[in-house]
Design an enzyme around this catalytic site. Structure first.
Site, PDB file in Angstrom:
ATOM      1  N   LYS A 288       0.729  -0.904   0.376  1.00  0.00           N
ATOM      2  CA  LYS A 288      -0.024   0.018   0.186  1.00  0.00           C
ATOM      3  C   LYS A 288       1.118   1.439  -0.089  1.00  0.00           C
ATOM      4  O   LYS A 288       1.801   0.976  -0.664  1.00  0.00           O
ATOM      5  CB  LYS A 288      -1.358   0.137   1.285  1.00  0.00           C
ATOM      6  CG  LYS A 288      -1.981  -1.045   1.313  1.00  0.00           C
ATOM      7  CD  LYS A 288      -2.672  -0.933   2.476  1.00  0.00           C
ATOM      8  CE  LYS A 288      -3.995  -2.278   2.119  1.00  0.00           C
ATOM      9  NZ  LYS A 288      -2.883  -3.732   2.789  1.00  0.00           N
TER      10      LYS A 288
ATOM     11  N   ARG B 156       4.516  -7.194  -0.871  1.00  0.00           N
ATOM     12  CA  ARG B 156       3.408  -7.841   0.160  1.00  0.00           C
ATOM     13  C   ARG B 156       3.793  -8.617   0.934  1.00  0.00           C
ATOM     14  O   ARG B 156       4.518  -9.366   1.063  1.00  0.00           O
ATOM     15  CB  ARG B 156       2.134  -8.722  -1.172  1.00  0.00           C
ATOM     16  CG  ARG B 156       2.149  -7.701  -1.587  1.00  0.00           C
ATOM     17  CD  ARG B 156       0.837  -8.222  -2.899  1.00  0.00           C
ATOM     18  NE  ARG B 156       0.378  -7.001  -4.048  1.00  0.00           N
ATOM     19  CZ  ARG B 156      -0.279  -6.389  -3.573  1.00  0.00           C
ATOM     20  NH1 ARG B 156      -1.545  -6.098  -1.696  1.00  0.00           N
ATOM     21  NH2 ARG B 156      -1.084  -4.988  -4.176  1.00  0.00           N
TER      22      ARG B 156
END
Length: 418
Positions: free
Chosen positions: A240, A246
């Site tokens: 993000k 990730r």
């Protein structure tokens, strides 16, 4: 499929190996890179990592089995990866001012699972933002472990403002006396009042869990308030806005460190993904720089500009704007529902999500500015994106023409410039 080389770096020896051995899979990777390079990435949960993060992900650390923690592994030969994990932990501790950090969680959801495992027992009551108002699956969805193992009570938002109903939070906490209170959302664009949640948790004797998967990257850049001083446990992702690989992480006080670590391994996970942990260390180092702080503030400036111009184009922006990277909006005034709008925009090269809207069955749009800001776009480009998005939804621009406009814009802002 034929292999194309238009965006393949000549000196990328690892990709060259893949290209020679498995051209079919190599073409799939190239196709995804072309997709990312020729469409607008407005999904709020996505970003572009640095080349250094990608290098760590593709490193020999991917070969190492490392169950356990530095200095106490269940496998031999971990002396080097121990250094990498300690580096990631120390950088995260300094970045967020946390007493303890666990960097092994494979995802944000697995971080939340471990937090619950550390603090709760099956059947305990948990108070969290209801799913229709932006709560995550791990905040009590019946399709998720959380909704099956714990008794969730959902608080909501004000029907007029779309803001969290803090009076309701306190009332529900006093009524249900939860073992834990969760603050965090996947679709709430405003800062949370962490001090308020701490006060309520103390009043009813509950743990406070902050699910900061979305805002943690803004926190790292000094552009959003930190939950660390208030929450017993903070769960987060490292992608993000944070622009890492990730994965997930958990931050907590020293008194909960052993419980959290045991909840991650061996209770909910096996071996740590050492290449991902190394990539997290890279991202934490990047996030500690002045350049990243400037980026985080620009993400918010871009989001506010985009939200204002979407509203000017006729969309209804929930809560009247945003404090973060994230925007939710209702496209109904333009004659289209959220699900149809997402499909129409995808055909035009504008990639975003749809989401539930508070107080109704309608679906809206959820979008964010983290990836576009990484590409170097500013407020001028946000105004252009808002105009193009609205024109597509109104039918004033067809998909083919819009795709050309998108490609023209992205020529100046490639995700990985040479």
């Amino acid at each position: 499929m034929s292999v194309t080389h238009d965006i393949l770096e000549a000196d990328d020896s690892l990709f060259g190996s893949l290209l020679r051995q498995d051209p079919e899979l190599a073409e799939i990777l190239l196709a995804e890179r072309r997709r990312q390079s020729t469409t607008l990435q407005l999904i709020a949960a996505e970003n572009f990592t640095s080349r250094a993060v990608l290098a760590a992900l593709g490193s020999p650390l991917a070969n190492k089995y490392a169950e356990g923690y530095p200095g106490a592994r269940h496998h031999g030969g971990c002396e080097i990866v121990d250094v990498a994990e300690r580096l990631a932990v120390e950088r995260a501790r300094e970045l967020f001012g946390a007493e303890h950090v666990n960097v092994q969680s494979h995802s944000g959801s697995s971080a939340v699972l471990a937090a619950y495992a550390a603090l709760l027992r099956p059947g305990d009551t948990v108070l969290a933002l209801g799913l229709p108002y932006g709560g995550h699956l791990t905040h009590g969805s019946p399709a998720n472990f959380s909704g099956r193992w714990f008794a969730f009570v959902g608080y909501g938002v004000d029907a007029e403002t779309g803001l969290i109903d803090y009076d309701q939070v306190r009332t529900l906490a006093r009524t249900h006396r939860p073992k834990a209170i969760v603050c965090g959302s996947i679709a709430y664009p405003r800062h949370l009042d962490y001090a308020f949640f701490r006060d309520v948790a103390d009043e009813v004797g509950a743990y406070l869990v902050a699910d900061a998967a979305h805002p943690i990257g803004l926190v790292a850049g000094g552009a959003a308030p930190s939950p660390v001083p208030y929450a017993d446990v903070v769960c987060a992702t490292t992608h993000k806005v944070l622009r890492g690989p990730r994965g997930g992480m958990i931050l907590c006080g020293g008194e909960l460190a052993e419980r959290v670590d045991r909840a991650v391994f061996p209770f909910t996970q096996g071996g740590a993904q050492m290449h991902t942990i190394a990539a997290k260390a890279v991202a934490f180092g990047e996030a500690a720089t002045p350049a990243y702080a400037a980026y985080a503030h620009q993400v918010i400036a871009n989001a506010r500009t985009l939200a204002a111009h979407l509203a000017a184009e006729g969309l209804v922006v929930t809560t009247g704007g945003t404090d973060t990277h994230l925007i939710t909006a209702d496209p109904a005034p333009l004659g289209v529902d959220g699900k149809s709008a997402r499909g129409r925009l995808a055909a035009a090269g504008i990639v975003l999500d749809c989401c539930a809207l508070p107080h109704g069955d309608a679906r809206g749009l959820r979008l964010g500015t983290a990836a576009l800001t990484t590409q170097g776009m500013g407020e001028r480009e946000m105004r252009a994106v808002a105009t193009l998005l609205a024109e597509v939804l109104r039918g004033g621009t067809d998909a083919a023409a819009a795709r050309e406009d998108v490609r023209d814009l992205l020529v100046e802002f490639p995700p990985y410039p040479d």
